[in-house]
Design a protein around this motif. Structure first.
Motif, mmCIF file in Angstrom:
data_model
loop_
_atom_site.group_PDB
_atom_site.id
_atom_site.type_symbol
_atom_site.label_atom_id
_atom_site.label_comp_id
_atom_site.label_asym_id
_atom_site.label_seq_id
_atom_site.Cartn_x
_atom_site.Cartn_y
_atom_site.Cartn_z
ATOM 1 N N ILE A 1 0.843 -1.196 0.000
ATOM 2 C CA ILE A 1 0.000 0.000 0.000
ATOM 3 C C ILE A 1 0.878 1.246 0.000
ATOM 4 O O ILE A 1 0.658 2.193 -0.751
ATOM 5 C CB ILE A 1 -0.904 0.030 1.261
ATOM 6 N N LYS B 1 2.383 1.796 -3.388
ATOM 7 C CA LYS B 1 1.471 2.109 -4.491
ATOM 8 C C LYS B 1 0.703 3.400 -4.282
ATOM 9 O O LYS B 1 0.488 4.159 -5.214
ATOM 10 C CB LYS B 1 0.444 0.975 -4.648
ATOM 11 N N TYR B 2 0.261 3.635 -3.059
ATOM 12 C CA TYR B 2 -0.760 4.667 -2.888
ATOM 13 C C TYR B 2 -0.374 5.854 -2.016
ATOM 14 O O TYR B 2 -1.017 6.892 -2.084
ATOM 15 C CB TYR B 2 -2.045 4.051 -2.319
ATOM 16 N N THR B 3 0.597 5.702 -1.128
ATOM 17 C CA THR B 3 0.845 6.833 -0.242
ATOM 18 C C THR B 3 1.991 7.685 -0.783
ATOM 19 O O THR B 3 3.023 7.157 -1.178
ATOM 20 C CB THR B 3 1.189 6.375 1.187
ATOM 21 N N TYR C 1 3.068 3.485 5.299
ATOM 22 C CA TYR C 1 1.669 3.165 5.599
ATOM 23 C C TYR C 1 1.593 2.288 6.834
ATOM 24 O O TYR C 1 2.296 1.288 6.941
ATOM 25 C CB TYR C 1 0.994 2.465 4.418
#
Length: 439
Positions: free
Chosen positions: A153, A156-158, A163
């Motif tokens: 996560i 990819k996303y933060t 995270y």
DNA sequence: TCTGGGGTCCTAGGACCC
DNA sequence: TCTGGGGTCCTAGGACCC
């Protein structure tokens, strides 16, 4: 509640190359395997262009040229050095660091105030970036398995690359979006097995019955279920000395003469011996193998391996090389083009000194199944005549030598695997057990 | 022509002993 | 000659990871 972090270097080998070529930041970069055979690391830009992991260079050469992808040969000395620097930096932030691979480490964070952890890890990330030039991502969670997922996560996303996965409701949502094959420890094969049971996401696995999963995937799978539920089963391990040390390479060009094989093996042995001394071990035995190129179906195939045991375990390069080259001379057969060779140091202490045992009957080129089974029948007779269900032939006038001990098992397993891969023949799968029953 | 190089762990069942 | 239980070690096979 225990807390772990998984720190993972982003596209490690590609990032290492970029540290020394900063003008490549933002440009696609790939790193190739030994002999520049295939792609083993890709920058984000290269991934976006669709270069798959493991892509053979010859297939993607044109495409990489078109997109002006920057291609590097691998430089393991550099990566090892960079890795050590990254790990050392992390040790400033917590004493509990488990180096898991060249580009990953688990951190033990129990005792830290959970509320301050994300910031602490952002500081770590920044320090690593500043002191080594390597970008990392950090996932924090109550178990190692969840930390691995949290790391995905983060990556990819933060935007800040950190995270922390602790909120149960949020976790449920996240796990529902994760395919089971993306869980640490679940491969394609196990994934298929789980899907057959109707389990396709991390959430479904989290909610599965541990007993059922144990039945399907052994205790290893059951642990994963517990870990997904926040029950830590995998603890932080200190780095242990290796139980076996391997050094092998495929050759850039085919090798046909014994002299070259000896030279190659000598240098592999020297490398392995160095690793051996670095971890303060001694080898009780050395396993040596050579093989032709299994991809070249039209070439005559030959593959064999030998083990030399020592009276006293040793870490002396010269002795190890003597043993390895003598083994190569026994293994070598003229008329083949060799593609790969290697050595494995083991701590086989129950081998008699100086004895060499060959694993394979001498396989002729292009063996058919029928020929192979005839040969196996002969081998069985030889073994029966020798009284022990051993795996060797007596063509070299060498006494057969049963192998025991953990390392012997490992070596045998490796060899069995190779045999199966080479012949794709169930006969080979059963042969060993049949031989064992001869006793 | 080319298609990497390393590692570790678990378990069922057999051998052998008491 | 056959049967049985408990314990330990080893073998063979099957997985997984980066």
């Amino acid at each position: 509640m225990p807390l772990y972090a998984l720190v993972d270097c982003n596209n490690f080998y590609a990032s290492c190359e970029r540290v020394f070529a900063p003008h490549l930041n933002g440009k696609p970069v790939v790193v190739l395997s030994n002999n520049d055979g295939c792609v083993i690391a890709r920058s984000d830009e290269a991934k976006a262009l669709g270069v798959p992991m493991g892509a053979p260079l010859h297939e993607y050469d044109g495409m990489m040229r078109r997109h002006k992808i920057n291609v590097f040969s691998s430089n393991y000395a550099l990566y090892g050095d960079m890795s050590a620097r990254v790990m050392k930096t992390m040790e400033q932030f917590t004493p509990d660091v488990e180096v898991y691979s060249i580009d990953e480490a688990f951190l033990g964070l129990t005792g830290f105030d959970p509320a301050s952890l994300p910031q602490h890890m952002r500081n770590l990330r920044q320090a690593v970036r500043q002191w080594t030039g390597i970008p990392v991502s950090v996932g924090i969670a109550p178990t190692k398995t969840l930390a691995k997922l949290a790391n995905r996560i983060a990556k990819k996303y933060t935007p800040d690359g950190v995270y922390m996965m602790t909120d149960p409701q949020l976790m449920t949502r996240i796990l529902g979006d994760i395919e089971i094959e993306d869980i640490w420890g679940i491969s394609k094969r196990w994934g298929a097995r789980l899907r057959a049971l109707g389990i396709g996401t991390a959430l479904e696995l989290q909610r599965a019955s541990p007993r059922q999963i144990r039945q399907a995937l052994s205790v290893v799978g059951e642990r994963i279920v517990h870990e997904l539920n926040g029950q830590s089963c995998l603890t932080l391990d200190e780095v242990q000395p290796k139980q076996s040390i391997m050094s092998s390479r495929s050759f850039g060009t085919m090798v046909a003469d014994c002299q070259s094989l000896e030279e190659a093996i000598a240098s592999y042995t020297a490398r392995a011996a160095e690793k051996l001394r670095r971890q303060h071990s001694r080898a009780g035995g050395i396993y040596v193998f050579i093989r032709t190129n299994r991809f070249r179906k039209d070439d005559p195939q030959y593959s064999n391996a030998a083990m030399v045991g020592f009276d006293d375990a040793t870490d002396d390069t010269a002795s190890l090389i003597r043993a390895a080259t003598s083994a190569i001379r026994h293994l070598y057969r003229p008329g083949y083009r060799y593609h790969k060779a290697g050595v494995m140091l083991t701590d086989l202490t129950d081998q008699d000194g100086g004895q060499i045992s060959l694993f394979n009957p001498d396989p002729a080129p292009d063996v058919t199944r029928a020929q192979q089974s005839r040969r196996m029948a002969v081998l069985d007779q030889v073994n029966a005549a020798m009284g022990q269900g051993t795996l060797f032939h007596a063509a070299e006038g060498l006494a057969p030598k049963p192998r025991t001990g953990a390392q012997g098992r490992r070596v045998l397993n490796t060899e069995r695997w190779r045999m199966r891969a080479r012949f794709k023949s169930p006969a080979y799968t059963t042969r060993w057990s049949e031989l064992a029953k001869v006793r």
